[in-house]
Each structure stands twice: as structure tokens, then as C-alpha cells.
Design an enzyme around this catalytic site. Sequence first.
Site, PDB file in Angstrom:
ATOM      1  N   ARG A 115      60.225 -35.253 -11.610  1.00  0.00           N
ATOM      2  CA  ARG A 115      61.642 -35.462 -11.317  1.00  0.00           C
ATOM      3  C   ARG A 115      62.349 -35.760 -12.623  1.00  0.00           C
ATOM      4  NH1 ARG A 115      65.103 -39.904 -10.295  1.00  0.00           N
ATOM      5  NH2 ARG A 115      66.591 -39.627  -8.562  1.00  0.00           N
ATOM      6  N   SER A 159      62.543 -36.258   2.400  1.00  0.00           N
ATOM      7  CA  SER A 159      63.192 -37.569   2.375  1.00  0.00           C
ATOM      8  C   SER A 159      63.871 -37.806   3.716  1.00  0.00           C
ATOM      9  CB  SER A 159      64.235 -37.635   1.260  1.00  0.00           C
ATOM     10  OG  SER A 159      63.628 -37.636  -0.009  1.00  0.00           O
ATOM     11  N   LYS A 194      68.205 -44.656  -8.332  1.00  0.00           N
ATOM     12  CA  LYS A 194      69.084 -43.775  -7.574  1.00  0.00           C
ATOM     13  C   LYS A 194      70.237 -44.591  -7.025  1.00  0.00           C
ATOM     14  CE  LYS A 194      68.757 -40.021  -4.220  1.00  0.00           C
ATOM     15  NZ  LYS A 194      67.864 -39.298  -3.278  1.00  0.00           N
TER      16      LYS A 194
END
Length: 212
Positions: A46, A115, A145
Site C-alpha cells: 500500500r 474492507s 487513514k
Amino acid sequence: MNCRWPHPGPAPHGLYLITPDEADTARLLARTAPLLVAGAAWLQYRNKRAGDALRHEQASALQELCLQASVPLIVNDEVRLAKAVGAAGVHLGEDDGDIAAARAMLGTDAIIGSSCYDQLALAEAAVAAGADYVAFGAFFPTRSKSGTRHADPRLLGEAASLGVPRVAIGGITPDNARSLAEAGADLVAVISGVYDAADPVAAVHAYRRSFL
């Protein structure tokens, strides 16, 4: 839980390591290699700050590293990138594409995760569409996040009937990981808790002990 895991080897258990936004590929590899050896169950690539070329470079390099360590590489968001580098699978958020389309592109052997934030209904839909695992969170405050939704640990137990591995994410430390494992998490997904630790290898071992 009677876990439906249609891939070679046992169902995953323990630490699901996620890479940080690292611009230097050589440094990313140097930081990650000992963590795979230390016992990370999975690695997710990521990097939200990288351009396409850098993401391809880093994902390709990490795939080689993961093959050497026998650790599956999961690519965040990008199905085409996962296919291009031969990754083990892809992780999709609610706006990152269709699970069935990802399966069609990556094949039956791919590991596809979804998710599901704080909603059991999203997890039910994901599994019905063919997801191999579901991820819930954030369970604790996180810097990785912005705008995260808060999930209740009870959700992990409620999702047991889905029959797939459950991943917990969001602000997880070695001190609070055991509570999530006891609530039903099969994996805890971590970035800064490992990469920003004073001793990242020791942090990997600490997370793994949460499941013993």
C-alpha cells in the site's frame, strides 16, 4: 469457526503487515525483509503517495521478496497491478472495484479481501460475491487513514458465521491486539505499529504472541 479457506496451506493467522508510504524502494525492501522472516503471515503493498511507475517497481520488488519468504503479497486497491506483478491477491475497499471482476481477472487461486468497515452487511455481501476474507475497522484511533469509521469488537464474533478469515485493522498495538484476537480476529493488520516501532522485529513477535 469452520473456516472456508480454498487456498493451499492453512488459513492465515497472526500479523497482516501493511507497507508504509515509502518513496525509496531499496529502503522499503531493507525494512520489510526482516519482518517477513520474523513471521508476518501476509504482506499488503500500500503506497498512497506513489505514482504508477513507482508502485509497479515496488510491488514487483516486494513480490520477489515475498516469494523468497513464502509470504503471500496482497496489493491494495489495484487489481491490474496485482495481476501485472503476479501477486497472491488484492484487497478492495468499497470504492475499489467489483469482487467478481477481480476474480475474473486474477483467477480462482487469487486471495481477494474486502474492507467492510463497521458493517456486517458489507461482509455478508462480500462473501456472497466471492471474497476470501473480510476486514473490519478501525477498532482504535489511527493515523494511517483519515475519516475512518469505528468498529465494535463484537462485530468480529458476529462475522464468524461467514466462514472466512476476519481481519481487524485500525490503531492496533501489541497491547490491544490480544483483545481483538479473543473477540474473533484471525489477523491484525498493522502499519505504524511495526514499521515505526523502536524494534520492528520485536514488534512482529509481540503481535504474533497475541494469538498464542
